[in-house]
Scaffold this motif. Structure first.
Motif, PDB file in Angstrom:
ATOM      1  N   GLU A 162      24.719 -61.524  63.886  1.00  0.00           N
ATOM      2  CA  GLU A 162      24.090 -61.956  62.632  1.00  0.00           C
ATOM      3  C   GLU A 162      25.064 -61.811  61.473  1.00  0.00           C
ATOM      4  N   PRO A 163      25.355 -62.909  60.758  1.00  0.00           N
ATOM      5  CA  PRO A 163      26.250 -62.789  59.608  1.00  0.00           C
ATOM      6  C   PRO A 163      25.521 -62.128  58.444  1.00  0.00           C
ATOM      7  N   LYS A 164      26.267 -61.385  57.620  1.00  0.00           N
ATOM      8  CA  LYS A 164      25.649 -60.713  56.485  1.00  0.00           C
ATOM      9  C   LYS A 164      26.704 -60.487  55.415  1.00  0.00           C
ATOM     10  N   GLY A 165      26.661 -61.288  54.394  1.00  0.00           N
ATOM     11  CA  GLY A 165      27.563 -61.133  53.262  1.00  0.00           C
ATOM     12  C   GLY A 165      29.033 -61.051  53.634  1.00  0.00           C
ATOM     13  N   GLY A 166      29.526 -62.050  54.396  1.00  0.00           N
ATOM     14  CA  GLY A 166      30.944 -62.064  54.760  1.00  0.00           C
ATOM     15  C   GLY A 166      31.276 -61.172  55.949  1.00  0.00           C
ATOM     16  N   ARG A 167      30.272 -60.400  56.386  1.00  0.00           N
ATOM     17  CA  ARG A 167      30.505 -59.557  57.553  1.00  0.00           C
ATOM     18  C   ARG A 167      29.632 -60.019  58.709  1.00  0.00           C
ATOM     19  N   MET A 168      29.943 -59.528  59.890  1.00  0.00           N
ATOM     20  CA  MET A 168      29.162 -59.896  61.055  1.00  0.00           C
ATOM     21  C   MET A 168      28.590 -58.610  61.654  1.00  0.00           C
ATOM     22  N   ILE A 169      27.303 -58.633  61.967  1.00  0.00           N
ATOM     23  CA  ILE A 169      26.665 -57.480  62.611  1.00  0.00           C
ATOM     24  C   ILE A 169      26.416 -57.905  64.054  1.00  0.00           C
ATOM     25  N   ILE A 170      27.122 -57.289  64.982  1.00  0.00           N
ATOM     26  CA  ILE A 170      27.009 -57.720  66.378  1.00  0.00           C
ATOM     27  C   ILE A 170      26.388 -56.599  67.196  1.00  0.00           C
ATOM     28  N   GLN A 171      25.418 -56.976  68.037  1.00  0.00           N
ATOM     29  CA  GLN A 171      24.771 -55.983  68.876  1.00  0.00           C
ATOM     30  C   GLN A 171      25.101 -56.191  70.343  1.00  0.00           C
ATOM     31  N   PHE A 172      25.254 -55.065  71.040  1.00  0.00           N
ATOM     32  CA  PHE A 172      25.611 -55.116  72.456  1.00  0.00           C
ATOM     33  C   PHE A 172      24.786 -54.100  73.236  1.00  0.00           C
ATOM     34  N   MET A 173      24.803 -54.277  74.558  1.00  0.00           N
ATOM     35  CA  MET A 173      24.405 -53.225  75.482  1.00  0.00           C
ATOM     36  C   MET A 173      25.661 -52.892  76.262  1.00  0.00           C
ATOM     37  N   ILE A 174      25.971 -51.633  76.365  1.00  0.00           N
ATOM     38  CA  ILE A 174      27.244 -51.263  76.974  1.00  0.00           C
ATOM     39  C   ILE A 174      27.112 -49.908  77.667  1.00  0.00           C
ATOM     40  N   PRO A 175      27.758 -49.738  78.841  1.00  0.00           N
ATOM     41  CA  PRO A 175      27.726 -48.426  79.481  1.00  0.00           C
ATOM     42  C   PRO A 175      28.361 -47.376  78.549  1.00  0.00           C
ATOM     43  N   SER A 176      27.814 -46.166  78.539  1.00  0.00           N
ATOM     44  CA  SER A 176      28.380 -45.085  77.712  1.00  0.00           C
ATOM     45  C   SER A 176      29.866 -44.903  77.999  1.00  0.00           C
ATOM     46  N   ARG A 177      30.229 -45.077  79.254  1.00  0.00           N
ATOM     47  CA  ARG A 177      31.648 -44.985  79.646  1.00  0.00           C
ATOM     48  C   ARG A 177      32.522 -45.872  78.776  1.00  0.00           C
ATOM     49  N   GLY A 178      32.009 -47.085  78.516  1.00  0.00           N
ATOM     50  CA  GLY A 178      32.799 -48.075  77.807  1.00  0.00           C
ATOM     51  C   GLY A 178      32.969 -47.741  76.332  1.00  0.00           C
TER      52      GLY A 178
END
Ligand code: GTP
Ligand code: MG
Length: 599
Positions: free
Chosen positions: A428-444
């Motif tokens: 999601e873009p927000k005021g020139g920035r991008m907010i990106i969401q992920f699911m990721i193993p804790s290891r990563g």
């Protein structure tokens, strides 16, 4: 006196502790001298002050218009989410703080979800409206949507919203009309949260929090839900497992301002701390002797990460610390268990090493850092996630990760996370920035923060929180670059460091004492490289020409403790002493490393 018990909850850094400071300042004090002033008064231990984060929740109170408001300040960092969940058991309502620029974040969702499911009513505070380009009205709508999504009841959805700037010391019903104090919030708290009807009857208190003092042992903290407690009152302790034990309350304290005040007795509705109960645990209930009626117990967080702790056996052992033997460390670790609830310590078959289990790198590093400041020397191994077998499948902890960075750098983040077996779930873009969401193993996630910070010149903001166990995601590549390892013990000669500069980046200063097997830098290529930087070159003509003065050595990369922990590989330790962090190979001699590599 009427009482309101309010927990302050939010995502990390949204301003909880700053607001609590202002609430205390605004209270009535019998004695003006007692009025505390200053910033983040509540973050009172050294580590909290230095890092500017709350690590343990705290109880304080203010008296406002004749009502006692007990305030529970909670930590916002995801590693301490279990703590928030526990202390919500003391609250009659919550103040949910949301940053007027950032809006709801992953931990907002988590703590709000918990509060709603416990039936607590929320009062929303949109904080930091002084920030440039903030959007208080949009954020308010997002909070509403979030509550709706989290299945809030009609009553919960009918929440009031207060706007303001905790930092600048004001709250208001309307963000376009700044005030010069925070009383609009306090007035709302009194009006919105109904006074609890106080139940008469048999003593009943769920122990939701604890403290420890070497004089009196464990101190039980909770809300007295029914009846009263008095000094020296005999009680039954209803344990988590259903057994009942006879005990006697010794002393009772209530929270007044930022102090704990000893009292002879407490009425239902108030929060208190009691001593004299030996061997109790969180989730036990304090009950009447004749008619015990325990409350439902509380689920405790399981650890998700482990680290090997060992005594310091490097050549520099004992040079910088006071407490270095296995007896010292063993005692200290077991003492920590008295109050650090999400921690586990397991002795291994060797007397000088322990497996320590916690909720994440931050949780464990806070312990290591605290021990270091107390004068301990220890070594710790690479953080490992705890793998579990669920329905015959090997599973690992998976987390929700949010990365907030300049739009043009989003590719970097997506690539780095994908390599680490993460999946993007939203962008999601927000005021020139991008907010990106992920699911990721804790290891990563281990090591990801420092990688992203370098790749984005410090611009990336990353938060994550544990979600659930999922089947193992396959291999995640480790660090690309190898280590530069010292071949000798001695002092690092500037001339030699200079000559090796193109081989990599050093972690040590010129003339620093180093030892054989110490990791003194990062190889610019893959694979470890042994180097000798302790030898003085006998190039007399060069020295005579004064070339040492011309030596320009790039400043060393100095790691924080967390960076060290996230950096090391599984054949390396971090050596922690009151004065230094050093990275070293577990096997200090090259021949031993070669032999073990072949084996
Ligand atoms: N601009 C602005 N900054 C604020 C405001 N309130 C707090 N801050 C700043 O935000 C930072 C975090 O504030 P804290 O009060 O420590 O936040 P917290 O929610 O207690 O953080 P954790 O306990 O670590 O979760 C500090 O630097 C505060 O000075 C505000 O109203 N406006
Ligand atoms: Mg705080």
């Amino acid at each position: 006196m009427e009482i309101r018990n309010i927990a302050i909850i939010a995502h990390v850094d949204h301003g909880k502790t700053t607001l609590v400071d202002k609430m205390i300042e605004a209270g009535n004090f019998t004695n003006e001298r007692d009025r505390p002033t200053g910033e983040l008064i509540m973050d009172n231990n050294d580590l909290e002050r230095e890092r500017g984060i709350t690590i343990v929740s705290k109880n304080v109170s203010v008296t406002y218009k004749g009502t006692k408001i007990n305030i529970i300040d909670t930590p916002g960092h995801a590693d301490f989410g279990g703590e928030v969940e526990r202390v919500l058991n003391m609250a009659d309502g919550v103040c949910l703080l949301v940053d007027a620029f950032e809006g709801p974040m992953p931990q907002t969702r988590f703590v709000l979800g918990k509060a709603l499911s416990m039936g607590l009513r929320p009062l929303v505070v949109i904080n930091k409206v002084d920030k440039q380009n903030c959007t208080p009205d949009e954020v308010q709508e997002k909070v509403f949507d979030l509550m709706f999504e989290l299945d809030a009841t009609e009553e919960q959805l009918d929440f009031p919203t207060i706007y303001g700037s905790a930092k600048n010391g004001w709250m208001s019903e309307d963000w376009k009309k700044p005030q010069d104090n925070i009383t609009p919030l306090l007035d709302r708290i009194l009006a919105y949260f109904p006074p609890k009807t106080i139940e008469d009857g048999n003593t009943q208190m769920l122990i939701t929090s604890l403290d420890f003092s070497s004089y009196v042992g464990r101190i039980a903290i909770g809300r007295l839900t029914r009846g009263n407690v008095k000094e020296n009152q005999p009680v039954l302790l209803a344990k988590r497992d259903g057994t009942l034990e006879k005990h006697r309350i010794k002393e009772i304290f209530v929270f007044e301002g930022i102090e704990r005040v000893k009292v002879s007795g407490v009425q239902a509705g108030d929060l208190c701390a009691v001593t004299g109960l030996e061997g109790f645990e969180i989730g036990d209930s304090i009950c009447d002797v004749e008619n015990p009626d325990p409350l439902p117990t509380i689920q405790l967080d399981e650890p998700t990460m482990s680290m090997l702790f060992t005594i310091n056996d490097s050549p520099f052992f004992g040079k910088e610390g006071k407490f270095v033997t296995s007896r010292h460390i063993q005692e200290r670790l077991f003492k920590e268990l008295e109050k650090n609830l999400a921690l586990r310590v397991i002795e291994t078959d060797k007397a000088d090493r322990w497996m320590v289990y916690g909720r994440g790198v931050l949780h464990l590093s806070v312990l290591i850092e605290t021990m270091r400041r107390e004068g301990y020397e220890i070594q710790v191994g690479q953080p490992q996630v705890i793998v579990k077998e669920i329905d015959g499948a090997k599973c690992e902890p998976v987390e929700e990760l949010t990365i907030d960075l300049p739009e043009e750098l989003s590719g970097t983040a997506v690539e780095a996370v994908t390599i680490r077996k993460g999946e993007m779930t939203n962008m999601e873009p927000k005021g020139g920035r991008m907010i990106i969401q992920f699911m990721i193993p804790s290891r990563g996630i281990i090591g990801l923060r420092s990688y992203l910070l370098t790749q984005t010149a410090g611009e990336a903001i990353m938060t994550h929180r544990y979600l659930e166990y999922q089947p193992m995601k396959g291999e995640i590549p480790g660090r690309q670059n190898g280590s530069l390892i010292s071949l000798e013990q001695g002092s690092a000669i500037p001339y030699s460091l200079n000559n090796l500069q193109e081989r990599g980046r050093f972690f040590i200063h010129p003339n620093e004492d180093i030892y054989e097997g110490q990791v003194i830098g990062e190889n610019s290529r893959a694979g470890d490289l042994c180097v000798n930087v302790t030898k003085t070159k006998k190039l007399t003509n060069m020295r005579a020409s004064g070339s040492d003065d011309k030596v320009r050595i790039a400043p060393p990369k100095v790691f924080s403790l967390e960076e060290c922990l996230e950096y090391i590989q599984d054949d390396e330790y971090v050596e922690v002493t009151p004065k230094s962090f050093r990275i070293r190979k577990v096997l200090l001699k090259e021949t031993d490393r070669k032999r073990s590599g072949k084996a």
